[in-house]
Design an enzyme around this catalytic site. Structure first.
Site, short mmCIF file in Angstrom:
data_model
loop_
_atom_site.label_atom_id
_atom_site.label_comp_id
_atom_site.label_asym_id
_atom_site.label_seq_id
_atom_site.Cartn_x
_atom_site.Cartn_y
_atom_site.Cartn_z
N GLN A 145 0.81 -1.20 0.00
CA GLN A 145 0.00 0.00 0.00
C GLN A 145 0.86 1.27 0.00
OE1 GLN A 145 -2.32 -0.60 3.59
NE2 GLN A 145 -0.50 -1.36 4.63
N TYR B 260 -10.46 5.29 19.38
CA TYR B 260 -10.53 4.03 18.62
C TYR B 260 -9.70 2.94 19.29
CZ TYR B 260 -9.64 0.65 14.91
OH TYR B 260 -9.51 -0.51 14.20
N GLN B 261 -8.46 3.25 19.62
CA GLN B 261 -7.55 2.24 20.17
C GLN B 261 -8.09 1.68 21.49
OE1 GLN B 261 -5.35 1.79 17.94
NE2 GLN B 261 -4.79 3.76 17.05
N ASP C 89 0.46 0.38 13.54
CA ASP C 89 0.90 1.63 14.17
C ASP C 89 1.24 1.45 15.63
OD1 ASP C 89 -1.69 1.74 15.59
OD2 ASP C 89 -2.52 2.40 13.68
N GLU D 275 1.30 -8.40 11.86
CA GLU D 275 1.07 -7.29 10.93
C GLU D 275 1.74 -7.64 9.61
OE1 GLU D 275 0.54 -4.29 8.59
OE2 GLU D 275 -0.41 -4.11 10.58
N ASP E 119 -7.44 -5.18 14.06
CA ASP E 119 -7.35 -3.74 13.81
C ASP E 119 -6.98 -3.56 12.34
OD1 ASP E 119 -6.99 -1.02 13.83
OD2 ASP E 119 -5.03 -1.09 14.78
N SER E 120 -7.99 -3.58 11.49
CA SER E 120 -7.76 -3.53 10.05
C SER E 120 -8.09 -2.16 9.48
CB SER E 120 -8.62 -4.59 9.35
OG SER E 120 -9.98 -4.21 9.40
N SER E 121 -7.58 -1.92 8.28
CA SER E 121 -8.02 -0.76 7.52
C SER E 121 -9.39 -1.09 6.92
CB SER E 121 -7.00 -0.43 6.43
OG SER E 121 -6.70 -1.57 5.66
N TYR F 222 -12.77 10.21 11.54
CA TYR F 222 -13.19 9.11 10.69
C TYR F 222 -14.46 9.52 9.94
CZ TYR F 222 -9.97 5.71 12.77
OH TYR F 222 -8.86 5.01 13.16
#
Length: 287
Positions: free
Chosen positions: A37, A67-68, A92, A112, A161-163, A229
């Protein structure tokens, strides 16, 4: 970089047509292509450091903690004893940072796929990448699918924890992924995955929850506020191997002093309960 004009970056995506989100850039800290990416990091005037993957905002220094904390503490506090946790994605380091705070967590394994995201985060996003420094953590660079195929009945909690479901993350929103997670859980195990927003793609929320329900006897959707977001909201699908699981009643609660010691800024027991209270139009769509 085509979106970076007159020091402004604009996020636009097919998942939320007809609208964009823009922020003013002070400096481009990273602009590289990985094997998977396009990876960018910006220093901005109002959001702090911002990580962007394939043109889509992943996290900003201003609001990443909401979010985290929620994707981590919702499943962890629904489990009676979450000693061993698997994180899929999260390059991240933010989810690892939060999971490591939980007093019952003894071991964290993270997989990851994109080493470049880890490298860039360690260099430019240390406030999240600090999660990689936890002595509880073992980090693997590789494919989460392949990893779980060789680790059956091993984890208490699996956090994905995905995009968004474009590019390399598409497979993480399909039923066979939930089936694979199920096989990697111990008895009473819980999974939690990023599952989109009710305002921009309710059909994606419905399909992701449906995939989870087909594999887990208990499943639910919760959400949190993340201003940067799309629509200012993000949701999570949670599934449990326990048939009568009550996700909206945390099994583990913390005192005010414990919340302060863990440096929690968004999550608490009241927010946990409220996250599962859905608007009327969503409640009946997801029933």
């Amino acid at each position: 970089m085509d979106s970076l004009k007159k020091n402004w970056f604009t996020e636009a995506c097919e998942l939320w047509p007809g609208g964009t989100f823009s922020f003013e850039v002070k400096e481009v800290l990273c602009d590289e292509k990985s094997e998977y990416q396009h990876v960018q990091v910006f220093d901005t005037t109002s959001l702090g450091k911002v990580l962007v993957l394939d043109g889509i905002i992943q996290c900003t220094e201003k609001d990443e903690f909401s979010y985290q904390e929620m994707i981590s503490f919702l499943p962890l506090c629904c489990h009676k004893n979450p000693e061993k946790v698997l994180i899929v994605g999260g390059g991240d380091g933010g989810v690892a940072r939060e999971v490591a705070k939980h007093p019952k967590v003894k071991q964290i394994v993270q997989v990851e796929i994109d080493a470049k995201v880890i490298e860039v985060s360690k260099k430019h996003l240390p406030f999240m990448a600090v999660g990689f420094d936890s002595p509880k953590l073992t980090l693997h660079v590789g494919d989460g699918f392949d990893f779980m195929k060789h680790h059956s009945a091993e984890f208490d909690v699996i956090i994905t924890d995905s995009s968004d479901p474009v590019g390399p993350a598409v497979t993480l929103f399909q039923e066979n992924y939930f089936s694979l997670m199920k096989s990697a859980l111990r008895e009473g195990g819980i999974v939690c995955s990023q599952a989109g927003t009710i305002w921009n793609d309710l059909q994606l929320v419905r399909s992701t929850l449906s995939h989870c329900r087909k594999q887990f006897p208990s499943a639910a959707y919760a959400y949190a506020s993340v201003p940067t977001y799309p629509s200012g909201q993000i949701g999570f699908v949670i599934g449990s191997l326990t048939p009568d699981a009550r996700f909206d009643v945390p099994t583990i609660t913390f005192t005010k002093d414990e919340e302060a010691a863990m440096k929690l800024r968004y999550y608490n027991s009241e927010v946990h309960k409220a996250a599962f209270v859905l608007p009327t139009f969503v409640k009946y769509q997801l029933a």
